[in-house]
Design a protein around this motif. Structure first.
Motif, PDB file in Angstrom:
ATOM      1  N   LEU A  29      -7.931   3.580  -2.798  1.00  0.00           N
ATOM      2  CA  LEU A  29      -6.824   3.233  -3.671  1.00  0.00           C
ATOM      3  C   LEU A  29      -6.170   1.970  -3.147  1.00  0.00           C
ATOM      4  O   LEU A  29      -5.790   1.871  -1.995  1.00  0.00           O
ATOM      5  N   VAL A  51      -5.778   4.659   1.300  1.00  0.00           N
ATOM      6  CA  VAL A  51      -4.906   3.711   0.604  1.00  0.00           C
ATOM      7  C   VAL A  51      -4.832   2.458   1.464  1.00  0.00           C
ATOM      8  O   VAL A  51      -4.462   2.514   2.636  1.00  0.00           O
ATOM      9  N   ALA A 109       0.523   4.298  -2.607  1.00  0.00           N
ATOM     10  CA  ALA A 109       0.365   5.683  -2.176  1.00  0.00           C
ATOM     11  C   ALA A 109       1.318   6.619  -2.898  1.00  0.00           C
ATOM     12  O   ALA A 109       0.998   7.798  -3.113  1.00  0.00           O
ATOM     13  N   LEU A 132       0.821  -1.211   0.000  1.00  0.00           N
ATOM     14  CA  LEU A 132       0.000   0.000   0.000  1.00  0.00           C
ATOM     15  C   LEU A 132       0.855   1.261   0.000  1.00  0.00           C
ATOM     16  O   LEU A 132       0.450   2.301  -0.538  1.00  0.00           O
ATOM     17  N   THR A 173      -4.729  12.034   3.226  1.00  0.00           N
ATOM     18  CA  THR A 173      -4.600  10.645   2.792  1.00  0.00           C
ATOM     19  C   THR A 173      -4.369   9.774   4.022  1.00  0.00           C
ATOM     20  O   THR A 173      -3.488  10.057   4.827  1.00  0.00           O
TER      21      THR A 173
END
Length: 256
Positions: A254, A233, A90, A86, A207
Motif C-alpha cells: 500500500l 505500507v 495506513a 505513508l 501491518t
C-alpha cells in the motif's frame, strides 16, 4: 555559497551520515529541495554519490552502517515527509472499533498523529509518546504497556512489558521495521524485536510501516518472515526483486 561548494558539502554530509533525505539536505544547506535534487542528479552522474527516490547515499556505504540504526531523535527527522505520507495511507486500513497494537518507532509516531483524526480505536502501545498523541481524541481507548523504560526511543521493553502484551488480543499489530529483505522483517535491537514478536503473536493481522530506505537491508534480529505480514505500507514501490518476494509471500503493498 557557490554551487560547487554546495555540492562538496553534500558529499561531505553523506560521508558522515551514510544517507540523507532531500528535505534534510535542503534544511542543512538552507536551499530549496529543487536545488538539492539538481545537485544530487549532477553528483550521481559524476559518480560522487548514489541518488535514490527522496534522497541519496555515498557511493560506498560501509557494511557496518547497514547493520545499525541511528538515535531515535535522528530517525524522527529522517525521511519525515515520507513517513507522514505513508502514515496517512495506513489510516485507510482502520475503522472505528478496531483494536491495534502499535510499537515504538519514528514511523509509528507519525501514524499516531494521523490516527488522532479518526474515532473510536482501541490502542495498546509501549510508547508514552504515541499514547499521549492519541489521547487528544477522547473517543480512543488507550492502554499503555509498562516495563523497563528505554530513554532513547521513549518506550517500555523487557520481560514485564512482554508479560503485559500477553494479556491483550488485537485485530491489528502495526509495526515499524529496521530493515526488510526478500525473506523477513528485521530490527536492530533485540528487545524491540521481542516486543514486535509478542504483538504479532497476539494479533490477527500484521501491518508493517517502512519507508523506502528500509528496503533491501539487513539487521541482526528477525522479527517475522514476510509470510506473516499482511500489508506493507510504504512511500515508494520496492525494487523488482523485493516486489517479487512480497508478492510470493502474499503481502499487500500500500502506497500513498
Amino acid at each position: 555559497m557557490q554551487p560547487s561548494e554546495r555540492r562538496e558539502k553534500i558529499v561531505a554530509l553523506l560521508g558522515r551520515t551514510g544517507e540523507m533525505a532531500v528535505e534534510a539536505l535542503a534544511e542543512a544547506l538552507d536551499v530549496s529541495r529543487e536545488t538539492v535534487r539538481r545537485d544530487l542528479t549532477r553528483l550521481d552522474a559524476a559518480g560522487r554519490l548514489r541518488k535514490f527516490h527522496g534522497g541519496a547515499r555515498p557511493m560506498t556505504v560501509p557494511a557496518a552502517s547497514l547493520e545499525k540504526e541511528g538515535p531515535f531523535a535522528q530517525r524522527l527527522a529522517q525521511n519525515a515527509e515520507a513517513k507522514r505520507k505513508l502514515a496517512r495511507a495506513a489510516c485507510r486500513l482502520f475503522k472505528p472499533g478496531d483494536s491495534l497494537f502499535i510499537d515504538t518507532g519514528s514511523t509509528t509516531v507519525a501514524l499516531a498523529e494521523a490516527l488522532a483524526g479518526l474515532d473510536g480505536l482501541v490502542v495498546v502501545t509501549n510508547s508514552p509518546r504515541i499514547a499521549a498523541t492519541l489521547a487528544v481524541n477522547p473517543s480512543h481507548t488507550l492502554f499503555l504497556i509498562g516495563g523497563a523504560y528505554s530513554a532513547d526511543a521513549g518506550e517500555s521493553l523487557g520481560p514485564l512489558a512482554l508479560e503485559q502484551v500477553g494479556k491483550f488480543r488485537a485485530r491489528h499489530a502495526v509495526l515499524t521495521a529496521g530493515a526488510l529483505d526478500g525473506s523477513s522483517v528485521m530490527d536492530f535491537d533485540l528487545q524491540e524485536a521481542e516486543m514486535a514478536k509478542a504483538m504479532i503473536e497476539r494479533a490477527d493481522l500484521v501491518t508493517v510501516l517502512a519507508d523506502h530506505s528500509k528496503f533491501d537491508r539487513r539487521a541482526v534480529f528477525e522479527v517475522a518472515p514476510l509470510s506473516r505480514v499482511d500489508t506493507l505500507v510504504t512511500d515508494a514501490h520496492p525494487s523488482e526483486a523485493m516486489t517479487r518476494a512480497l508478492t510470493a509471500a502474499n503481502v499487500r503493498i500500500l502506497t500513498p
